[in-house]
Enzyme design. Structure first.
Site, PDB file in Angstrom:
ATOM      1  N   GLY A 266       0.830  -1.199   0.000  1.00  0.00           N
ATOM      2  CA  GLY A 266       0.000   0.000   0.000  1.00  0.00           C
ATOM      3  C   GLY A 266       0.861   1.244   0.000  1.00  0.00           C
ATOM      4  N   THR A 270      -0.107   4.608   4.829  1.00  0.00           N
ATOM      5  CA  THR A 270      -1.435   4.013   4.984  1.00  0.00           C
ATOM      6  C   THR A 270      -1.528   3.182   6.261  1.00  0.00           C
ATOM      7  OG1 THR A 270      -0.663   2.338   3.438  1.00  0.00           O
ATOM      8  CG2 THR A 270      -2.220   3.961   2.598  1.00  0.00           C
ATOM      9  N   LYS A 272       0.969   0.558   7.322  1.00  0.00           N
ATOM     10  CA  LYS A 272       1.488  -0.807   7.266  1.00  0.00           C
ATOM     11  C   LYS A 272       2.324  -1.132   8.502  1.00  0.00           C
ATOM     12  CE  LYS A 272       3.392   0.105   3.289  1.00  0.00           C
ATOM     13  NZ  LYS A 272       2.858   1.462   3.087  1.00  0.00           N
ATOM     14  N   GLU A 490      -3.864  33.010 -11.383  1.00  0.00           N
ATOM     15  CA  GLU A 490      -4.692  32.146 -10.529  1.00  0.00           C
ATOM     16  C   GLU A 490      -6.168  32.268 -10.900  1.00  0.00           C
ATOM     17  OE1 GLU A 490      -3.364  29.889  -8.850  1.00  0.00           O
ATOM     18  OE2 GLU A 490      -1.331  30.673  -9.050  1.00  0.00           O
TER      19      GLU A 490
END
Ligand code: ADP
Ligand code: ZN
Length: 676
Positions: A266, A270, A272, A490
């Site tokens: 992953g 995340t 692990k 922008e």
């Protein structure tokens, strides 16, 4: 409230876990009574782990003695003699000889050294030269040696001769002979001592092959499954592993074979590592963690012996978990990589050793290897074979509900004001993973502390989120011309975003310089996106072009400010054509080289030059069409562009509502707009 910053303790690399004050229920002890090893008094420590001070000291003593000797020798050599030996021209030597001033000479080949009967200065008138009786000279090869011998004899000079091959002084010989050796020995000692320090301060030579894994004893692991949120599938898969570690025999009795290797794959952050620690915490197992790259040293064979050492320790500490992070560092597919250096040999040996160790597990061995990678696709197939990492758990980025759950975990020990709506924060943070959310909660708490809030308020969260998403303001002041140009740039992005169907809604526009950017337009989707349609990708390209086109329309020329926009849109366009099959000409054929295919050999490309040219043309066409479209759009809406730019110049930062209002457009209504 001042303690709030300290409440985020679950971060990466934090091995010892929370401080005692953290609110955590004490862990229930395993009924079987897991053993603690090594015991505090050193019993049960793996052999060799005991410090060997005597050994180390002997090495060190030798080193010091050698250094001293070297020092002494060099001192002797360079120390000015009380009588320096003067090198004189041969003619001077001859006149001295004929004047009867020479007492003795000693010759070695053509070099002559000698002593005068009395001390003289040389050169004769020099006041500064030290008087000396020692001299040296060189006999010219054409000189008549017979005559010279006769003259020496006539003057009753003592003559000695030295063999031309032996060196003149013992000191010199010693230095030349032993100096380099001593130096090398010294360097080695230094290296070994440094390695020993890195390896945990143990002996000298043996530590190279010792594993560098960090070890956490079961009683020190405070992480449980309750600390892991939002990745329930992965958690469910691992509960079985926990069961197995608690009672390995139960599975074996029924003839089942538990997997000894689980691959967690992953994206970074995340969770692990967190998951692996939680498994250890739940199963009361010892936790060994190491990053795969730490096995590798410049010396071939070290990695393999480190692996052996690690597994020996893990077996001794049963039940235990070996966590190998970044497995792809050594587990990359061996095909296609070209071995130029020895680095690959070392990698392969290390990998082979891991495989051998895993093959050697008995079904009742309560040792489980958890490995993490974010590139499961590049792993060597040998790793994934049965009996090795045959169980694979995908750790996905959390969805909206998952993010809310993770936020809940990370705000457990933070006092939250009633205004804080974790669900709303979760819905405005699509794409964020556990580590990001942990960071967000921490930043919000820090901000609240700095602002002297009693509790962490919603505004702390939104401001922290803004800082994380947009970057911290850089604190440079733009000149009026640059400011106006940035405002138009922008506004161009934002207006195209507002007017294009399929574009992500605009959340914020700002002309405060942050990070590398002079301004920012933030647009995020309402929901989690896992899949994009062609229309949505085209919209991304249009929005990315908006800034530059606005500059073109208003100023008639462009600046370097659009560089990252161009990079971004080119990348999208190339992938649309070459990876996602969104070009009619190329069709659904993957023609971009996949990322994992190592260094290219010349001519090893998978696609023909023709195809590559077609890809380039398609990409070019796509972008050109988009450019025409954006130019038409912004020209038609020039007034809205102006009014948005002026609003931006005035306010510097516009929220979604104000931005849509300034552009005279109905505000986008969707998920609660947290980024404000
Ligand atoms: P990875 O190993 O996948 O790169 P980590 O496990 O090191 O990620 O995650 C880093 C930190 O982020 C963790 O220590 C934890 O604080 C937080 N975190 C990540 N995922 C989660 C999650 N699912 N639930 C709770 N916290 C998480
Ligand atoms: Zn831009």
């Amino acid at each position: 409230m001042a303690e709030a910053p300290n409440t985020q303790q679950l971060d990466k690399g934090d091995d010892v876990s929370r401080p005692a004050s953290a609110p955590h229920p004490p862990l229930g002890r395993d009924k079987r009574g897991w053993h603690v090893s090594p015991a505090p008094d050193g019993r049960g420590a793996p052999p060799g782990e005991k410090p060997r001070p005597a050994h180390r000291n002997r090495w060190f003593l030798w080193f010091v003695v050698a250094l001293l000797a070297l020092n002494w020798l060099s001192l002797l050599l360079v120390q000015p003699n009380s009588q320096p030996r003067e090198t004189v021209p041969f003619s001077v030597f001859l006149s001295d000889l004929r004047g009867g001033e020479i007492k003795s000479v000693s010759a070695k080949a053509d070099a002559v050294q000698g002593t005068l009967r009395k001390k003289v200065r040389y050169p004769a008138h020099s006041k500064t030269a030290t008087p000396t009786a020692l001299f040296a000279t060189q006999v010219p090869t054409f000189w008549n040696n017979t005559q010279l011998s006769a003259e020496l004899e006539a003057e009753h000079v003592t003559i000695t001769a030295t063999s031309p091959t032996t060196s003149e002084s013992i000191l010199e010989e010693l230095l030349l002979g032993f100096g380099p050796t001593l130096l090398i020995v010294g360097i080695f000692v230094l290296i070994f001592r440094r390695a020993a320090k890195a390896g945990g301060g143990m002996g000298a030579l043996g530590t190279f092959g010792r594993s560098k894994a960090r070890r956490v004893e079961p009683e020190n692991i405070r992480v449980t499954f309750a600390d892991v949120a939002g990745i329930d599938e992965a958690k469910a898969e691992l509960t079985e592993i926990v069961d197995f570690l608690r009672d390995p025999t139960r599975y074996a009795r029924l003839g089942g074979r538990m997997p000894h290797g689980v691959l967690l794959s992953g994206a970074p952050g995340t969770g692990k590592t967190l998951l692996a620690r939680a498994v250890a915490g739940e199963a009361h197992a010892a936790f060994f963690s190491i990053s795969a790259s730490e096995f590798i040293e410049a010396i071939v064979g070290v990695g393999a012996s480190r692996v052996r050492d690690l597994f020996t320790q893990a077996r001794a500490a049963e039940p235990s978990i070996v966590f190998i992070d970044e497995l792809d560092a050594i587990g990359r597919s061996r095909q296609g990589s070209v071995s130029v250096t020895g680095a690959n040999d070392e990698r392969e040996q290390t990998l082979d050793q891991i495989l051998t160790e895993m093959d050697g597990f008995e079904s009742t061995d309560a040792v489980v290897v958890l490995a993490a990678t974010n590139r499961a696709d590049v792993l060597d197939s040998a790793l994934l074979r049965a009996g090795r990492f045959d169980r694979r758990v995908a750790v996905q980025a959390p969805d909206r509900a998952g993010r809310a759950a993770i936020l809940k975990v990370h705000t457990k020990s933070i006092p939250l004001a009633r205004s804080v709506d974790l669900e709303a924060i979760a819905s405005s943070t699509p794409g964020m993973v556990g580590a990001d959310l942990a960071n967000l909660a921490n930043e919000a708490a820090l901000l609240a502390a700095r602002r002297n809030h009693e509790k962490v308020e919603m505004s702390d969260f939104t401001d922290a989120l803004e800082k994380i998403m947009l970057g911290a303001p850089r604190g440079i002041i733009l000149g009026p011309a640059d400011r106006e140009r940035t405002a138009y740039h922008e506004s161009g992005h934002a207006l195209v975003g507002m007017l294009t169907t399929g574009a992500d809604p605009v959340r914020k526009v700002s002309i405060i310089p942050r990070g590398m950017a002079l301004g920012v337009t933030l647009s995020t989707p309402d929901t989690d996106r896992v899949n994009y349609s062609r229309e949505e990708l085209t919209a991304k390209i249009l929005v990315a072009l908006g800034g530059r086109v606005a500059e073109e329309i208003v100023y008639g020329q462009v600046t370097t400010g659009a560089e990252s926009d161009i990079q971004q849109l080119t990348m999208i366009a190339r992938q649309m054509v070459g990876r996602w099959g969104m070009s009619d000409l190329i069709g659904p054929v993957a023609v971009l080289p996949s990322e994992n295919s190592g260094p290219w050999l010349p001519g090893a490309s998978e696609t023909s030059e023709d195809t590559q040219r077609q890809v380039d043309e398609e990409v070019h066409q796509l972008v050109t069409d988009a450019h025409i479209e954006v130019t038409a759009l912004l020209t038609a809406h020039r007034e809205q562009l102006d009014s948005l730019a002026h609003a931006l110049l005035e306010a510097e930062t516009l929220d979604a509502i104000d931005a849509y209002a300034a552009a005279g457009l109905p505000a986008h209504v969707a998920a609660p707009d947290v980024v404000r």
